[in-house]
Design a protein around this motif. Structure first.
Motif, mmCIF file in Angstrom:
data_model
loop_
_atom_site.group_PDB
_atom_site.id
_atom_site.type_symbol
_atom_site.label_atom_id
_atom_site.label_comp_id
_atom_site.label_asym_id
_atom_site.label_seq_id
_atom_site.Cartn_x
_atom_site.Cartn_y
_atom_site.Cartn_z
ATOM 1 N N THR A 111 56.042 44.004 43.237
ATOM 2 C CA THR A 111 54.857 44.392 44.002
ATOM 3 C C THR A 111 53.624 43.732 43.402
ATOM 4 O O THR A 111 53.368 43.857 42.198
ATOM 5 N N LEU A 112 52.881 43.023 44.234
ATOM 6 C CA LEU A 112 51.615 42.431 43.816
ATOM 7 C C LEU A 112 50.528 43.484 43.979
ATOM 8 O O LEU A 112 50.261 43.947 45.096
ATOM 9 N N CYS A 113 49.882 43.873 42.878
ATOM 10 C CA CYS A 113 48.891 44.946 42.877
ATOM 11 C C CYS A 113 47.494 44.353 42.719
ATOM 12 O O CYS A 113 47.231 43.627 41.760
ATOM 13 N N VAL A 114 46.606 44.688 43.651
ATOM 14 C CA VAL A 114 45.255 44.128 43.679
ATOM 15 C C VAL A 114 44.248 45.275 43.609
ATOM 16 O O VAL A 114 43.734 45.736 44.632
ATOM 17 N N PRO A 115 43.945 45.768 42.412
ATOM 18 C CA PRO A 115 42.958 46.843 42.280
ATOM 19 C C PRO A 115 41.543 46.282 42.245
ATOM 20 O O PRO A 115 41.333 45.105 41.948
ATOM 21 N N ASN A 116 40.571 47.142 42.520
ATOM 22 C CA ASN A 116 39.179 46.713 42.442
ATOM 23 C C ASN A 116 38.623 46.848 41.034
ATOM 24 O O ASN A 116 37.634 46.213 40.691
ATOM 25 N N ASN A 117 39.286 47.682 40.225
ATOM 26 C CA ASN A 117 38.828 47.892 38.854
ATOM 27 C C ASN A 117 39.983 48.466 38.031
ATOM 28 O O ASN A 117 41.070 48.740 38.564
ATOM 29 N N ALA A 118 39.729 48.683 36.749
ATOM 30 C CA ALA A 118 40.785 49.148 35.848
ATOM 31 C C ALA A 118 41.237 50.567 36.178
ATOM 32 O O ALA A 118 42.418 50.902 36.019
ATOM 33 N N GLY B 179 24.639 32.733 40.614
ATOM 34 C CA GLY B 179 24.997 34.104 40.995
ATOM 35 C C GLY B 179 26.084 34.092 42.048
ATOM 36 O O GLY B 179 26.364 33.036 42.619
ATOM 37 N N CYS B 180 26.695 35.208 42.297
ATOM 38 C CA CYS B 180 26.584 36.535 41.705
ATOM 39 C C CYS B 180 28.010 36.999 41.376
ATOM 40 O O CYS B 180 28.979 36.293 41.647
ATOM 41 N N TYR B 181 28.166 38.215 40.857
ATOM 42 C CA TYR B 181 29.495 38.794 40.689
ATOM 43 C C TYR B 181 30.026 39.317 42.023
ATOM 44 O O TYR B 181 31.148 39.041 42.423
ATOM 45 N N ASP B 182 29.205 40.086 42.714
ATOM 46 C CA ASP B 182 29.610 40.748 43.953
ATOM 47 C C ASP B 182 29.662 39.766 45.123
ATOM 48 O O ASP B 182 28.783 38.900 45.265
ATOM 49 N N ASP B 183 30.689 39.921 45.989
ATOM 50 C CA ASP B 183 30.874 38.992 47.113
ATOM 51 C C ASP B 183 29.698 39.014 48.085
ATOM 52 O O ASP B 183 29.189 37.965 48.496
ATOM 53 N N GLN B 184 29.268 40.216 48.482
ATOM 54 C CA GLN B 184 28.184 40.312 49.453
ATOM 55 C C GLN B 184 26.877 39.809 48.865
ATOM 56 O O GLN B 184 26.072 39.179 49.560
ATOM 57 N N ASN C 181 38.618 45.633 50.548
ATOM 58 C CA ASN C 181 37.264 45.093 50.470
ATOM 59 C C ASN C 181 37.361 43.568 50.460
ATOM 60 O O ASN C 181 38.439 43.011 50.653
ATOM 61 N N ASP C 182 36.242 42.899 50.253
ATOM 62 C CA ASP C 182 36.246 41.438 50.305
ATOM 63 C C ASP C 182 37.187 40.837 49.268
ATOM 64 O O ASP C 182 37.838 39.821 49.519
ATOM 65 N N TYR C 183 37.237 41.448 48.099
ATOM 66 C CA TYR C 183 38.126 40.949 47.042
ATOM 67 C C TYR C 183 39.586 41.061 47.465
ATOM 68 O O TYR C 183 40.353 40.092 47.399
ATOM 69 N N GLY C 184 39.986 42.234 47.922
ATOM 70 C CA GLY C 184 41.373 42.436 48.328
ATOM 71 C C GLY C 184 41.766 41.648 49.554
ATOM 72 O O GLY C 184 42.939 41.284 49.736
ATOM 73 N N GLN C 185 40.772 41.341 50.421
ATOM 74 C CA GLN C 185 41.085 40.691 51.693
ATOM 75 C C GLN C 185 41.714 39.317 51.500
ATOM 76 O O GLN C 185 42.571 38.903 52.286
ATOM 77 N N THR C 186 41.298 38.588 50.474
ATOM 78 C CA THR C 186 41.900 37.274 50.220
ATOM 79 C C THR C 186 43.401 37.395 50.041
ATOM 80 O O THR C 186 44.184 36.609 50.583
ATOM 81 N N PHE C 187 43.828 38.394 49.280
ATOM 82 C CA PHE C 187 45.257 38.578 49.022
ATOM 83 C C PHE C 187 45.977 39.046 50.287
ATOM 84 O O PHE C 187 47.103 38.613 50.565
ATOM 85 N N VAL C 188 45.329 39.917 51.062
ATOM 86 C CA VAL C 188 45.908 40.365 52.335
ATOM 87 C C VAL C 188 46.113 39.170 53.260
ATOM 88 O O VAL C 188 47.145 39.034 53.920
ATOM 89 N N SER D 86 35.648 34.567 46.021
ATOM 90 C CA SER D 86 35.937 34.891 47.417
ATOM 91 C C SER D 86 36.317 33.640 48.204
ATOM 92 O O SER D 86 35.582 32.646 48.207
ATOM 93 N N GLN D 87 37.462 33.694 48.907
ATOM 94 C CA GLN D 87 37.882 32.558 49.729
ATOM 95 C C GLN D 87 36.900 32.322 50.871
ATOM 96 O O GLN D 87 36.635 31.189 51.254
ATOM 97 N N GLU D 88 36.337 33.406 51.415
ATOM 98 C CA GLU D 88 35.480 33.267 52.589
ATOM 99 C C GLU D 88 34.196 32.530 52.234
ATOM 100 O O GLU D 88 33.726 31.675 52.983
ATOM 101 N N LEU D 89 33.616 32.844 51.094
ATOM 102 C CA LEU D 89 32.387 32.169 50.686
ATOM 103 C C LEU D 89 32.644 30.694 50.407
ATOM 104 O O LEU D 89 31.827 29.838 50.754
ATOM 105 N N ALA D 90 33.763 30.403 49.776
ATOM 106 C CA ALA D 90 34.105 29.007 49.502
ATOM 107 C C ALA D 90 34.253 28.218 50.796
ATOM 108 O O ALA D 90 33.772 27.083 50.918
ATOM 109 N N ARG D 91 34.911 28.814 51.780
ATOM 110 C CA ARG D 91 35.114 28.116 53.057
ATOM 111 C C ARG D 91 33.809 27.969 53.838
ATOM 112 O O ARG D 91 33.573 26.954 54.496
ATOM 113 N N ILE D 92 32.956 28.991 53.770
ATOM 114 C CA ILE D 92 31.701 28.949 54.528
ATOM 115 C C ILE D 92 30.724 27.944 53.935
ATOM 116 O O ILE D 92 30.139 27.118 54.645
#
Length: 698
Positions: free
Chosen positions: A228-235, A106-111, A180-187, A133-139
């Motif tokens: 422009t790099l576009c990072v949406p959360n969904n379609a 698991g899981c799909y969601d970062d949190q 959100n957590d997903y977009g934060q990696t790109f930021v 998620s980069q943060e989970l991989a690093r932690i």
């Protein structure tokens, strides 16, 4: 980026694998010797149900069918939980402590993944994930139990930017990302990677709600980027972004490149749209077999789930044969030997792997995702995922190319994507004539930890390290102004009351500390008084430096493009700090000042202070980049320090007389994911000749 072979060869391979997989699953396993019984290997699957349930169940059934046909003496059984509707916190504790559960997926969601991973880390429960998620991989990637079957989105960002830079032109580029957590990696990585690839980042904006997307797009593209790099959360958000690109507000059209969450059927109406998506390596044959069997292509998570089940069963059998009672060690052993072959996920090849294990050997293992390249001695994370560069063409997703992360010396590390081999470095004039200064008569310091709270532990820990270093260098407490929240030592989350550390076995940095001002009592106006040197009833401790004093100034906090955090609400801008420091310079209230700033986007503040004589500013990041935390400590559930500060402190302890140029080089090389930058060097002096000894000893 690695590119696929030519179309003809790829087609032959895929056709061969399709034929092989069919014969393999229908014939080969049935010729093997009978196995009297299969031991059940129970796997907890914590993923979404709803519209994903059918896909997940397909993979669970497919994996069980093939493993059963492989006749290796084990067979998977499942407990399938919905990550969205289950009380996840209590479930995570239960699964992590249950002896009958071999592994958790698991899981799909970062949190949700973090909740599960945190509990599994406590008991070393084997956990597989395809979360990016980069943060989970690093932690969790160094705990030895968290097996990541997809690279983090740092790699996706890298590959998208490499596509933008493919023509070798220094294009202006921008980023629009969900907040959100997903977009934060790109930021966190966009500006850094863009600079490394020769692109020019000119805009960055985030949004929390889809209604904010048009305004965020206008902000991101205010400087007319070409791409422009576009990072949406969904379609749905991706569609809104795409409509924004048609706005008539700019001098030209900015070409959007979309991330994987735009890869949804709803986007097929947008002809010409391009983006990236995680896929199984075509050479593995999994995609062909899956589409032949189910009538549609697999999506991200399908091949990864299959591999998690396969690896758990193979490792469980290896663990049994060798009496290890350590499933993580067994997984690591299997993944340590890289396989050059593909198709290891098929039942015939799994049969051979089980036979090798039964004979006491270690098989070469490959998966549905492709080659399972890991480096378990360093990180339990796959080192190369496969990405599909796609375009919407005639109402379909057309694959333009299959790509992987580069292994050359000018890209990210072959071990993990956040360990970059940086090349974009400042150069300084070794022969510059030095500036004349009056004799050094004293040393003063100001140390500010501008972010408080347990979750921001690292900022105060770093500030306390500077405090202790200066005290050990001969500073008295009267020479140091210390400003911090002071809410760590007795925090309810602190298992060692009265103790603050920057490393696992480090000294107690809180010992004999005198805090001059609590963060909650300080605003910008208070700072202006403290730096003025004029004490009053509300500000008894001030920076009373003079023309012969060197001042070491350290600031550690969160930061935004608007300024440095000073508490939970206030931001101090570059212009505000420039006013304070210019006034000190005009009044000849320092000889030299070294300002070290540990914060995201800190270069923006430093740039405003250029032109002030005798001031040198070194920042953890430039104006467009975030800085990165370092050293996750599971018992505290926090990062203990920041990477930039760790690099500097380590150098200063080993060589207090290091030149400023060497200190910059050490910090630059040791800091991950951002460009350490020096500002105002021309108004300070020769960085080869000036050293830190002037600030670290009387």
């Amino acid at each position: 980026m690695k590119r696929a072979s030519n179309f003809f060869n790829s087609l032959l391979i895929i056709i061969f694998l399709l034929l092989f997989s069919c014969s393999d699953d229908n014939n080969i396993a049935t010729d093997s010797p009978e196995v009297i019984s299969n031991r059940e290997v129970k796997i907890a699957v914590v993923l979404k149900k709803g519209d994903r349930q059918e896909r997940v169940q397909r993979i669970l059934d497919m994996a069980r069918e093939n493993i059963t046909m492989a006749r290796g003496g084990v067979v998977p059984s499942y407990e399938y939980y919905d990550e969205d509707t289950t009380a996840l916190a209590s479930l995570a504790v239960e699964l992590a402590t249950r002896q009958d559960i071999a592994a958790v997926v698991g899981c799909y969601d970062d949190q949700h993944t973090k909740t599960l991973a945190y509990e599994c880390a406590k008991t070393d429960k084997t956990m597989f994930t395809f979360n990016t998620s980069q943060e989970l991989a690093r932690i969790f990637g160094q705990h030895g139990n968290y097996w990541g079957l997809s690279e983090s989105d740092i790699t996706q960002c890298e590959i998208l930017l490499s596509l933008m830079a493919d023509g070798g032109v220094q294009f202006d580029v921008a980023l629009l990302a969900c907040d959100n957590d997903y977009g934060q990696t790109f930021v966190d990585w966009f500006a850094f990677q863009a600079a490394e690839m020769g692109l020019n980042p000119v805009g960055l904006a985030t949004y929390k709600d889809k209604s904010e997307i048009p305004d965020a797009y206008l902000k991101a593209c205010a400087n007319n980027p070409i791409l422009t790099l576009c990072v949406p959360n969904n379609a749905e958000e991706a569609s809104i972004m795409y409509e924004c690109t048609k706005m008539d507000n700019f001098s030209h059209f900015s070409v959007p490149f979309f991330t994987d969450r735009a890869y949804e059927p709803a986007m097929l109406k947008n002809e010409g749209l391009v983006g990236l998506n995680l896929v199984a390596d075509p050479a593995s044959g999994f995609g062909v077999v899956y589409k032949s069997r189910f009538g549609e292509a697999p999506i991200h998570g399908d091949a990864e789930l299959y591999d998690a089940i396969m690896l758990t069963c193979l490792a469980s059998r290896y663990d049994e044969v060798h009496n290890l009672d350590n499933l993580n060690y067994a997984v690591g052993t299997l993944l340590y030997y890289h396989s050059d072959s593909q198709g290891g996920w098929m039942s015939g090849n799994m049969k051979q792997a089980f036979e090798t294990i039964a004979e006491g050997g270690v098989p070469e293992v490959s998966g549905a995702v492709g080659k399972l390249d890991f480096d378990p001695k360093n990180y339990t994370l796959i080192t190369h995922s496969t990405y599909d560069f796609w375009m919407v063409y005639e109402g379909q997703f057309l694959s333009l190319n299959y790509m992987k992360r580069s292994e050359d010396e000018h890209s990210s590390s072959p071990i993990v994507s956040w360990e970059w081999n940086k090349t974009y470095q400042q150069q300084f004039d070794e022969h510059m004539s030095d500036i004349g200064y009056p004799a050094l008569t004293g040393n003063k310091a100001v140390i500010i930890a501008g972010s408080g709270g347990w979750e921001n532990y690292r900022f105060q820990a770093d500030a306390l390290e500077y405090y202790q270093m200066l005290r050990n260098s001969g500073y008295s407490d009267d020479d140091i102004i210390l400003i911090m929240a002071d809410d760590l030592a007795q925090n309810a989350n602190n298992p060692e009351k009265g103790v603050v550390r920057r490393s696992v076995d480090g000294d107690n940095l809180y010992k004999n500390v005198v805090v001059d001002y609590r963060l909650e009592d300080i605003t910008y106006n208070d700072l202006a008084v403290i730096f003025s040197g004029k004490a009053d009833a509300a500000h008894p401790e001030v920076l009373d430096s003079g023309a012969g004093d060197n001042v070491l100034f350290f600031w550690s906090s969160h930061g935004t493009q608007a300024g440095l955090a000073l508490g939970d609400i206030d931001l101090v801008s570059g212009k505000q700090m420039a006013r304070i420091l210019q006034k000190m310079s005009d009044e000849q209230r320092f000889r030299k000042m070294m300002w070290i700033v540990e914060a995201c986007y800190s270069g923006g503040v430093a740039k405003e202070c250029e032109g002030i004589p005798g001031l040198l500013v070194m920042t953890a990041a430039n104006a467009n980049e975030s800085s990165k935390a370092d050293l996750w400590y599971a018992p505290y559930n926090v990062y203990l320090t920041n990477r930039f500060t760790s690099s500097i402190i380590s150098r200063l302890y080993s060589d207090p007389a290091t030149s400023l140029r060497d200190l910059y080089n050490v910090a630059f090389t040791g800091t991950l994911g951002s460009h350490v930058t020096i500002y105002n060097a021309d108004n300070y002096g020769n960085l080869y000749q000036n050293t830190m000894r002037e600030f670290l000893g009387k």
